[in-house]
Design an enzyme around this catalytic site. Structure first.
Site, PDB file in Angstrom:
ATOM      1  N   CYS A 132       6.468  -5.381   0.960  1.00 36.46           N
ATOM      2  CA  CYS A 132       5.321  -4.484   1.663  1.00 36.46           C
ATOM      3  C   CYS A 132       4.803  -3.361   0.431  1.00 36.46           C
ATOM      4  O   CYS A 132       3.678  -3.376   0.104  1.00 36.46           O
ATOM      5  CB  CYS A 132       6.000  -3.660   2.625  1.00 36.46           C
ATOM      6  N   HIS A 245       3.892   3.493   3.702  1.00 33.50           N
ATOM      7  CA  HIS A 245       4.345   3.855   2.489  1.00 33.50           C
ATOM      8  C   HIS A 245       3.516   4.243   1.427  1.00 33.50           C
ATOM      9  O   HIS A 245       2.399   3.946   1.353  1.00 33.50           O
ATOM     10  CB  HIS A 245       4.888   2.309   1.891  1.00 33.50           C
TER      11      HIS A 245
END
Ligand code: A2P
Length: 336
Positions: A132, A245
């Site tokens: 990710c 994130h």
């Protein structure tokens, strides 16, 4: 993959944080699904998931699960992928695997559709979805790399608990509840309390002192950008954020790029949204980016300590662009 009007799609890990998002994303993007097969462990078999208004029964994953399946999206962890992805591929499905099991295999393309879409052509049954943190970073850096060639990347990540999975999301909530009622939390998923804390530790430590997560960012970036000479160093940190994130990215480039030039390039880049107006306190944050598919870039500044350097702040929804959306975009490329 043989062209059809609609496909049999298995989702392995259908009850998990990423698997749930994969099913939602297939529905949202109107992927042509003839039959959806939700697979999980025996613990979840018999339960249901909702897809296109229907309740579908979750099946326990077995070696026979892939008969007649065209496409299998895996998000049940590395061990499951290592064992079952080859079985699915052998049964005739094309696997899009979200785990780390196959990413660095030389026979497996590692694909971010905005960056290296052509790599899907050489798949042999398995295509890997990158880590990710790597996905969002390369989406933001590829357009700059194409213009001025990036020589070195220094990245620090601030990664949400959803990247660890559903149990970690529950752990953050339980710890917050415990602490707010003045009781001592008992961490199970993480080695330490994650609520009101930061853990500079994602995945296992290696002998070098780096973590596996940090080395994923190094190796996967090189493979996706097709440039083994790019120097990358990473520090990955788990923070008490549910979804999204964030990354502080510093790059050194071969040729000079001003902050304004970088802003202009990124404003035209596929999958990128520039959110960069400090005068109006405009910068990307995980709370705003959760639920979105784009990679948001802000705080674009020239690095004044070197002749050709830039700093950027890159934020994306790790369950969507960092996992499910990227996987479904790969599936869309596959069906042309
Ligand atoms: P289950 O809910 O039955 O445990 P997360 O990443 O959010 O923790 O989710 C992991 C996903 O992987 C879940 O859907 C989980 O199913 C699934 N899973 C875990 N172990 C296995 C296994 N051995 N076989 C099939 N699915 C598994």
């Amino acid at each position: 993959m043989k062209k059809k009007s609609a496909y049999h799609v298995a989702v392995v890990g259908a009850t998990g944080a990423v698997g749930t998002q994969m099913i939602e994303t297939l529905e949202e993007r109107k992927f042509p699904v003839d039959r959806l097969i939700p697979l999980a462990s025996a613990r979840s078999a018999g339960g249901t998931v909702s897809f296109n208004g229907q309740d579908l029964t979750i099946e326990a994953l077995t070696k026979e699960s892939f008969a007649g399946v065209d496409l299998a999206l895996f998000s049940a962890g590395t061990d499951v992928s290592r064992e079952y992805a080859p079985i699915a591929a052998k049964a005739g499905a094309v696997v899009i695997d979200n785990s780390a099991a196959w990413r660095m295999d030389k026979d497996v393309p590692l694909v971010v559709p905005e960056v290296n879409p052509a790599d899907i052509k050489w798949h042999k049954g398995i295509i890997a979805n990158p880590n990710c943190s790597t996905i969002q970073m390369v989406v933001a850096l590829k357009p700059l790399h194409d213009q001025v060639r990036i020589k070195r990347i220094v990245v620090t990540t601030f990664q949400s608990v959803s990247g660890t999975g559903k149990e970690a999301m529950d752990e953050l909530l339980d710890e917050c509840k415990a602490l707010l009622s003045f009781t001592e939390p008992t961490p199970k998923v993480y080695p330490y309390q994650i609520a009101f804390n930061c853990l500079p530790h994602i995945d296992e430590f290696l002998a070098s002192g780096y973590t596996k997560e940090e080395m994923k960012m190094v190796n996967e970036t090189r493979k996706i950008l097709g440039d083994a000479s790019i120097q990358v160093t990473a520090t990955t940190v788990r923070v008490p954020v549910y979804v999204g994130h964030s990354e502080a990215v510093n790059i050194e480039t071969e040729r000079k790029l001003t902050a304004n030039e970088a802003r202009a390039i990124l404003s035209d880049a596929p999958g990128v949204l520039v959110y960069d107006d400090p005068a109006h306190k405009l910068y990307p944050m995980p709370l705003d980016v959760a639920g979105k598919d784009e990679v948001y870039v802000g705080r674009i500044r020239e690095d004044e300590s070197i002749p050709n350097g830039l700093n950027l702040w890159v934020v994306a929804d790790n369950l969507r662009k960092g996992a499910a959306t990227n996987a479904v975009q790969i599936a869309e490329l596959l069906i042309g």
